[in-house]
Design a protein around this motif. Structure first.
Motif, PDB file in Angstrom:
ATOM      1  N   PHE A  58       0.829  -1.192   0.000  1.00  0.00           N
ATOM      2  CA  PHE A  58       0.000   0.000   0.000  1.00  0.00           C
ATOM      3  C   PHE A  58       0.865   1.242   0.000  1.00  0.00           C
ATOM      4  N   ALA A  59       0.476   2.214  -0.775  1.00  0.00           N
ATOM      5  CA  ALA A  59       1.199   3.480  -0.833  1.00  0.00           C
ATOM      6  C   ALA A  59       0.922   4.287   0.428  1.00  0.00           C
ATOM      7  N   THR A  60       1.774   5.219   0.711  1.00  0.00           N
ATOM      8  CA  THR A  60       1.625   6.048   1.891  1.00  0.00           C
ATOM      9  C   THR A  60       1.566   7.513   1.497  1.00  0.00           C
ATOM     10  N   ILE A  61       0.969   8.319   2.378  1.00  0.00           N
ATOM     11  CA  ILE A  61       1.010   9.769   2.245  1.00  0.00           C
ATOM     12  C   ILE A  61       2.116  10.244   3.167  1.00  0.00           C
ATOM     13  N   GLU A  62       3.129  10.816   2.594  1.00  0.00           N
ATOM     14  CA  GLU A  62       4.291  11.214   3.392  1.00  0.00           C
ATOM     15  C   GLU A  62       3.881  12.222   4.458  1.00  0.00           C
ATOM     16  N   GLY A  63       4.181  11.887   5.722  1.00  0.00           N
ATOM     17  CA  GLY A  63       3.824  12.764   6.831  1.00  0.00           C
ATOM     18  C   GLY A  63       2.370  12.696   7.208  1.00  0.00           C
ATOM     19  N   GLY A  64       1.598  11.797   6.586  1.00  0.00           N
ATOM     20  CA  GLY A  64       0.180  11.689   6.877  1.00  0.00           C
ATOM     21  C   GLY A  64      -0.098  10.981   8.182  1.00  0.00           C
ATOM     22  N   GLU A  65      -1.263  11.270   8.741  1.00  0.00           N
ATOM     23  CA  GLU A  65      -1.685  10.646   9.996  1.00  0.00           C
ATOM     24  C   GLU A  65      -2.661   9.515   9.682  1.00  0.00           C
ATOM     25  N   VAL A  66      -2.260   8.283  10.015  1.00  0.00           N
ATOM     26  CA  VAL A  66      -3.121   7.131   9.772  1.00  0.00           C
ATOM     27  C   VAL A  66      -4.211   7.107  10.839  1.00  0.00           C
TER      28      VAL A  66
END
Length: 350
Positions: A58-66
């Protein structure tokens, strides 16, 4: 009955910025979330900020809050905030999160069944990506753009030149149902009856009738043609010898006076002028992008469509320029033209 006898023609337009930023792709089109063909390197970012990816990757959002995981797929607060922003309405967060979880589950089931490999689905996803990024760029372009006073002054001068020296008219009329009644009243006027008193007593146009038939100031293109033609043929202080028929009835027309149309000041027009400067800058920027791009149209049918569109855009531009030179006017509906609205085609994409 409208005492202005307004026609269906549009009054002189004022250019307004019409950069339509597409915000409705989320939720309703949120299932368009990936173009993966089981190759991680082909994953594309979608408007919801996730990437299509094979199971387990799964791709991530850099600096994102899961804020949640759905079968291992991260759901970020940024996903939620974008949806909230674009819905433009107060919806409880728990309901949004619940719908986004369902959306992700449906999207993942679609991947499992290979639906993300369908060419039309992939095309819709790519259109959504292009749409989002293009409008993000336009937003950024607008934010960073500075409108100088010199630009506003130049835009004002162009508007005043296009407006020209239009004349306004102040006229009186008496509206009756039939020609016979109109001619009887004209005979009374010829014998010295007072126009205002007859208007108050007989005019079907109660709005102007209460004012003695006075219609106030207007330009001819605001009136229905037979009435406008009659007014335009008169000299101040002159009354038409014959009644004039329009769809409203029969009019006895008298021209009181004329004057040059008062021109709006720069400050009155400032918001519209600044919008026009921005519009021109966006059009210039897009023209530069097209001129510097290497675009290859590979099929003859598409090539002919592009050529027709280019020719039509050029013809429309020349027509608009001619209309503005003639009377400073055009239809407000012209602003729906794709050539005039850089972002509108993006909004219209599926």
């Amino acid at each position: 009955m409208d005492s202005k006898l307004t026609s269906n023609r549009f009054p002189p337009r004022r250019h307004r910025l019409a950069i339509a930023l597409s915000a409705g792709l989320l939720i309703s089109a949120g299932a368009m979330t990936g173009c993966s063909d089981d190759r991680p390197q082909s994953a594309e970012k979608t408007p919801l900020g996730q990437q299509s990816a094979p199971s387990g990757s799964f791709a991530t959002i850099e600096g994102g809050e899961v804020i949640a995981r759905i079968n291992g797929s991260p759901l970020y607060r940024e996903n939620l905030e974008v949806v909230k922003e674009n819905l433009g309405a107060e919806v409880p967060e728990e309901r949004l999160v619940s719908r986004m979880v369902e959306l992700r589950l449906l999207a993942n089931r679609a991947r499992e069944q290979g639906l993300d490999s369908d060419p039309r689905t992939q095309a819709r996803v790519q259109n959504a990506i292009d749409n989002q990024l293009a409008n993000a760029y336009l937003m950024n372009f607008m934010t960073e753009m500075e409108v100088s006073e010199a630009d506003v002054d130049a835009a004002y001068e162009r508007e005043m030149e296009a407006l020209g020296e239009e004349t306004q008219y102040r006229a009186m009329h008496i509206l009756v149902e039939d020609e016979e009644t109109a001619r009887e009243l004209i005979a009374e006027l010829d014998e010295g009856a007072d126009f205002g008193e007859l208007a108050q007593e007989h005019s079907k146009d109660t709005g102007s009738g209460k004012a003695g038939g006075d219609l106030g100031w207007f330009s001819l293109d605001q009136m229905v043609e037979p009435f406008a033609d009659a007014v335009g043929a008169l000299e101040p202080g002159q009354r038409a010898e014959n009644p004039v028929e329009t769809r409203f009835g029969w009019h006895i027309v008298q021209l009181e006076e004329t004057r040059p149309m008062p021109k709006p000041t720069l400050e009155q027009m400032r918001p519209e002028l600044e919008d026009q400067v921005r519009r021109d800058a966006i059009n210039d920027m897009i023209a530069e992008l097209r001129e510097s791009a290497n675009v290859e149209i590979l099929t003859s049918d598409v090539r002919s469509m592009v050529e027709r569109d280019d020719n039509q855009t050029q013809a429309d531009d020349e027509t608009d320029a001619g209309e503005e030179d003639a009377d400073g006017a055009g239809n407000a509906e012209d602003d729906a033209d794709m050539g005039n609205l850089p972002a509108e085609p993006l909004k219209a994409m599926p």
